[in-house]
Design an enzyme around this catalytic site. Structure first.
Site, mmCIF file in Angstrom:
data_model
loop_
_atom_site.group_PDB
_atom_site.id
_atom_site.type_symbol
_atom_site.label_atom_id
_atom_site.label_comp_id
_atom_site.label_asym_id
_atom_site.label_seq_id
_atom_site.Cartn_x
_atom_site.Cartn_y
_atom_site.Cartn_z
ATOM 1 N N GLY A 102 41.487 50.049 47.086
ATOM 2 C CA GLY A 102 40.571 51.127 46.755
ATOM 3 C C GLY A 102 39.292 50.497 46.223
ATOM 4 O O GLY A 102 38.926 49.393 46.613
ATOM 5 N N GLU A 103 38.639 51.151 45.315
ATOM 6 C CA GLU A 103 37.441 50.604 44.667
ATOM 7 C C GLU A 103 37.817 50.295 43.233
ATOM 8 O O GLU A 103 38.169 51.173 42.462
ATOM 9 C CB GLU A 103 36.308 51.635 44.736
ATOM 10 C CG GLU A 103 34.914 51.010 44.728
ATOM 11 C CD GLU A 103 34.571 50.376 43.392
ATOM 12 O OE1 GLU A 103 34.103 49.216 43.379
ATOM 13 O OE2 GLU A 103 34.780 51.040 42.369
ATOM 14 N N SER A 104 37.771 49.015 42.871
ATOM 15 C CA SER A 104 38.358 48.572 41.605
ATOM 16 C C SER A 104 37.667 49.200 40.394
ATOM 17 O O SER A 104 38.335 49.518 39.394
ATOM 18 C CB SER A 104 38.319 47.044 41.501
ATOM 19 O OG SER A 104 36.987 46.554 41.544
ATOM 20 N N HIS A 130 45.689 43.759 52.996
ATOM 21 C CA HIS A 130 46.438 45.022 53.014
ATOM 22 C C HIS A 130 47.650 44.931 53.941
ATOM 23 O O HIS A 130 47.571 45.340 55.109
ATOM 24 C CB HIS A 130 45.535 46.161 53.487
ATOM 25 C CG HIS A 130 44.440 46.514 52.546
ATOM 26 N ND1 HIS A 130 44.543 47.525 51.622
ATOM 27 C CD2 HIS A 130 43.201 45.976 52.377
ATOM 28 C CE1 HIS A 130 43.427 47.614 50.930
ATOM 29 N NE2 HIS A 130 42.587 46.683 51.371
ATOM 30 N N GLU A 161 50.124 46.804 54.023
ATOM 31 C CA GLU A 161 50.566 48.159 54.365
ATOM 32 C C GLU A 161 49.862 48.701 55.610
ATOM 33 O O GLU A 161 50.299 49.716 56.185
ATOM 34 C CB GLU A 161 50.339 49.100 53.181
ATOM 35 C CG GLU A 161 48.917 49.531 52.920
ATOM 36 C CD GLU A 161 48.065 48.503 52.176
ATOM 37 O OE1 GLU A 161 46.921 48.840 51.817
ATOM 38 O OE2 GLU A 161 48.552 47.364 51.969
ATOM 39 N N ARG A 164 35.040 39.477 43.409
ATOM 40 C CA ARG A 164 35.021 40.760 44.098
ATOM 41 C C ARG A 164 34.169 40.654 45.366
ATOM 42 O O ARG A 164 33.145 39.972 45.397
ATOM 43 C CB ARG A 164 34.443 41.840 43.185
ATOM 44 C CG ARG A 164 35.230 42.075 41.918
ATOM 45 C CD ARG A 164 34.521 43.052 41.008
ATOM 46 N NE ARG A 164 34.308 44.346 41.657
ATOM 47 C CZ ARG A 164 33.662 45.354 41.083
ATOM 48 N NH1 ARG A 164 33.165 45.231 39.869
ATOM 49 N NH2 ARG A 164 33.519 46.495 41.728
ATOM 50 N N ILE A 212 39.730 44.254 53.946
ATOM 51 C CA ILE A 212 38.730 45.315 53.870
ATOM 52 C C ILE A 212 37.949 45.164 52.563
ATOM 53 O O ILE A 212 38.499 45.347 51.478
ATOM 54 C CB ILE A 212 39.384 46.710 53.930
ATOM 55 C CG1 ILE A 212 40.187 46.866 55.235
ATOM 56 C CG2 ILE A 212 38.322 47.803 53.812
ATOM 57 C CD1 ILE A 212 40.959 48.154 55.317
ATOM 58 N N ARG A 213 36.684 44.793 52.687
ATOM 59 C CA ARG A 213 35.859 44.568 51.487
ATOM 60 C C ARG A 213 36.654 43.752 50.468
ATOM 61 O O ARG A 213 36.775 44.110 49.299
ATOM 62 C CB ARG A 213 35.446 45.923 50.896
ATOM 63 C CG ARG A 213 34.273 45.869 49.934
ATOM 64 C CD ARG A 213 33.952 47.258 49.397
ATOM 65 N NE ARG A 213 32.926 47.198 48.377
ATOM 66 C CZ ARG A 213 32.593 48.206 47.594
ATOM 67 N NH1 ARG A 213 33.205 49.362 47.715
ATOM 68 N NH2 ARG A 213 31.645 48.070 46.687
ATOM 69 N N CYS A 235 44.443 43.976 47.107
ATOM 70 C CA CYS A 235 42.985 44.127 47.135
ATOM 71 C C CYS A 235 42.450 44.540 45.754
ATOM 72 O O CYS A 235 42.431 43.721 44.838
ATOM 73 C CB CYS A 235 42.568 45.106 48.228
ATOM 74 S SG CYS A 235 40.828 44.985 48.708
#
Length: 238
Positions: free
Chosen positions: A54-56, A203, A205, A120, A166-167, A90
């Site tokens: 997600g976005e940390s 990821h 998953e 990051r 992803i990012r 992530c």
């Protein structure tokens, strides 16, 4: 034997983590119960927890504003039992890291526990997302422990495993006396284990590769069996 695994469920690919855990094989004596964790009071019922991507910063704000931080830190560091397994993917890895490169004083709250320094967006922003094949370490973590009958279970471990970035963050430093490296992408560490904590920059998953979820599940099962065995011995002594 009931095993309860929670997935923090307000952002990121938590549905995909849950689906992968439902799909992988389990020992016959294990009843796996999965929990979408949205409230801090759900934590106490868990045997293990997954912190998804997600976005940390957003995740950190959510945890702080919903009274998760102290609850999680206390649950992750029990005084009388082995600590529960926690896996961060992530953004979850960033939350578990002891040091975040470029973090401002008074910046995002992190749970800590992993003796690593993480950068990051090490691999770039969303537009730089990519997929790659990783060579994983020949680690005991990927070898299943004996099952409840004492027979050794076998895991098919291929040489390479597909990964989705992803990012993605990168682990730029770690304490080699505390941290086991599980995978690298070139020279960059992208998966680690330290005691009960597991973290991946990518990821799993989002792929069809069950290795990472199988290995985490068996870490959880092993701890649950050890706790039950200890409780049984104490009851016999009484």
């Amino acid at each position: 034997m009931e095993v309860v695994i929670g997935v923090l469920a307000f952002q990121g690919a938590f549905h995909e983590h849950l689906e992968m855990l439902r799909r992988i094989p389990k020992p016959e004596d294990v009843n796996l119960r999965l929990v979408e964790v949205k409230k801090p009071e759900q934590i106490d019922q868990l045997d293990a927890l997954i912190l998804p991507g997600g976005e940390s910063t957003t995740m950190s704000i959510f945890l702080s504003s919903n009274n998760f931080v102290d609850k999680l830190k206390n649950w992750m560091n029990p005084s009388s039992t082995p600590p529960p397994p926690v896996w961060g993917t992530c953004a979850g890895l960033i939350l578990l890291s002891n040091e975040i490169e470029g973090q401002k004083k008074g910046g995002q709250v992190n749970l800590g526990g992993l003796s690593v320094k993480v950068s990051r967006n090490y691999f770039g922003g969303q537009i730089n997302s990519f997929e790659a094949d990783l060579v994983v370490a020949d680690s005991q973590y990927f070898k299943r422990s004996p099952n409840h009958d004492g027979a050794q279970e076998q895991v098919s471990q291929e040489q390479t495993h597909h990964a989705v970035f992803i990012r993605a963050p990168g682990i730029i430093a770690h304490d080699p006396t505390e941290v086991e490296v599980l995978a690298r992408l070139g020279d960059v560490v992208v998966a680690v284990k330290q005691g009960n904590l597991v973290a991946t920059c990518f990821h799993p998953e989002l792929t069809r590769d069950p290795l990472w979820h199988q290995s985490f599940l068996h870490l959880v099962i092993q701890r649950k069996r050890e706790l039950m065995s200890k409780d049984n011995k104490l009851q016999q002594q009484e």
